[in-house]
Design an enzyme around this catalytic site. Structure first.
Site, PDB file in Angstrom:
ATOM      1  N   SER A   1     -68.341 -49.958 -14.827  1.00  0.00           N
ATOM      2  CA  SER A   1     -67.761 -48.754 -14.283  1.00  0.00           C
ATOM      3  C   SER A   1     -68.058 -47.681 -14.129  1.00  0.00           C
ATOM      4  CB  SER A   1     -66.222 -48.872 -14.642  1.00  0.00           C
ATOM      5  OG  SER A   1     -65.257 -48.811 -14.090  1.00  0.00           O
TER       6      SER A   1
ATOM      7  N   ASP B   1     -60.344 -57.643 -10.515  1.00  0.00           N
ATOM      8  CA  ASP B   1     -60.814 -56.505 -10.245  1.00  0.00           C
ATOM      9  C   ASP B   1     -60.726 -55.779  -8.976  1.00  0.00           C
ATOM     10  OD1 ASP B   1     -61.558 -53.418 -11.403  1.00  0.00           O
ATOM     11  OD2 ASP B   1     -64.106 -54.083 -10.910  1.00  0.00           O
TER      12      ASP B   1
ATOM     13  N   HIS C   1     -61.332 -55.956 -14.526  1.00  0.00           N
ATOM     14  CA  HIS C   1     -61.846 -55.119 -15.522  1.00  0.00           C
ATOM     15  C   HIS C   1     -62.800 -54.834 -16.173  1.00  0.00           C
ATOM     16  CE1 HIS C   1     -64.374 -51.266 -13.547  1.00  0.00           C
ATOM     17  NE2 HIS C   1     -63.855 -50.551 -14.640  1.00  0.00           N
TER      18      HIS C   1
END
Length: 320
Positions: free
Chosen positions: A163, A258, A290
């Site tokens: 991320s 995601d 995610h």
């Protein structure tokens, strides 16, 4: 008397709340665990300060039966959390990196960086660069940390993160390409569910203006001086930086469910068409969301991802 909710200046849930008096309440990633010997993997870890100026530390990991006679690849890892939550010392990352070190037989430096909003962008990038320079100071075996002096092959260095941490890994790789860093030969980067965005949707990316505004709002929270979603920190894909990427191999991992999935694919497509000229690999986990691998580390998709990442860092062994 006003209710507690009226004292909230910025609602950044599910990550954090910022109150009118400046207080920040983090809703995720607040737990920490100590380093030490992990009984499940026999991986050992310890925390080491990399910046006396800011007091920031990294958590170092070495595998079982490590020997200075055999230098190991080094992975420098940047944690996720939207630049504002989580740490290198949380159980989330500790429990992910112990098995990865054991599976890949590598040394890891997991970087803790200053977080927004107290320390807005570009503090996270600045700290990550300082951490990497500290790592590079061990080239030749003369640095302050024995584990790095003894066990690391500085010709096989990788950067990774999930991320926001994947975003950082990309930018640090570009900085290495532009400025060079004596003592570090960056072999590749591994971007897990990279946190990139942009003003205009790409592919089948969500077009709901409310959702897109919320994502941009979070970015503005951590980067108050930003120009918006097309800020090169958040949308590096169209700013012609790819040719400077300071490595020859890239692995991008995405998850089918995601919201950031399409950006990961777009990144790969643009990278392949750029003047960079390296090798790009892509891995998509079906039916997952995610950073699923951090919260469901033993599920089939997480195990497959772990093995893929380990193999990516040991590609030369597989070819021998």
């Amino acid at each position: 008397m006003e209710s507690a909710t009226s004292d909230i200046a910025i609602d950044g849930s599910p990550l954090l709340l910022v109150y009118k008096d400046g207080r920040v309440e983090r809703l995720l990633g607040t737990q920490i665990v100590p380093p030490g010997l992990d009984p499940k993997t026999n991986v050992e870890s310890k925390d080491v300060v990399y910046s006396q100026e800011t007091g920031q530390s990294s958590r170092l990991y070495i595998p079982k039966n490590v020997s200075s006679a055999q230098k190991l690849p080094l992975l420098v890892y940047f944690h996720g959390g939207g630049f504002c939550v989580e740490t290198a010392f949380s159980p989330t990352y500790h429990n992910y990196l112990n098995p990865l070190v054991a599976e890949a037989n590598i040394v890891v430096v997991s970087v803790d960086y200053r977080r927004a909003p107290e320390h807005p962008i570009p503090a996270a990038y600045d700290d990550s660069w300082v951490a990497l320079k500290w790592v590079a100071s061990h080239y030749g075996g003369n640095g302050p940390e024995e584990w790095l002096n003894c066990y690391v092959d500085f010709d096989k260095v990788y950067l990774s993160g999930d991320s926001a941490g994947a975003n950082i890994a990309h930018h640090i790789a570009v900085k290495i390409g532009n400025e060079k860093l004596d003592g570090v030969k960056l072999e590749g980067i591994i971007l897990a569910h990279p946190y990139f965005w942009g003003k205009e949707p790409v592919g089948d990316e969500i077009k709901d203006p409310v959702v897109r505004a919320k994502i941009e709002g979070l970015w503005r929270l951590v980067s108050p001086t930003t120009s918006g979603s097309d800020d090169p920190w958040m949308n590096p894909i169209d700013n012609q930086s790819f040719a400077s990427l300071g490595c020859t191999r890239v692995l991008v991992c995405v998850a089918e469910n995601d919201i950031l999935r399409h950006r990961g694919w777009y990144y790969c497509e643009k990278l392949k068409k750029s003047e960079w000229g390296g090798e790009v690999e892509m891995m998509e986990a079906q039916g997952e969301d995610h950073v699923f691998h951090l919260f469901k580390p033993t599920c089939e998709s997480s195990v497959a991802k772990l093995k893929k990442v380990a193999a990516f860092m040991n590609q030369d062994k597989a070819l021998n």
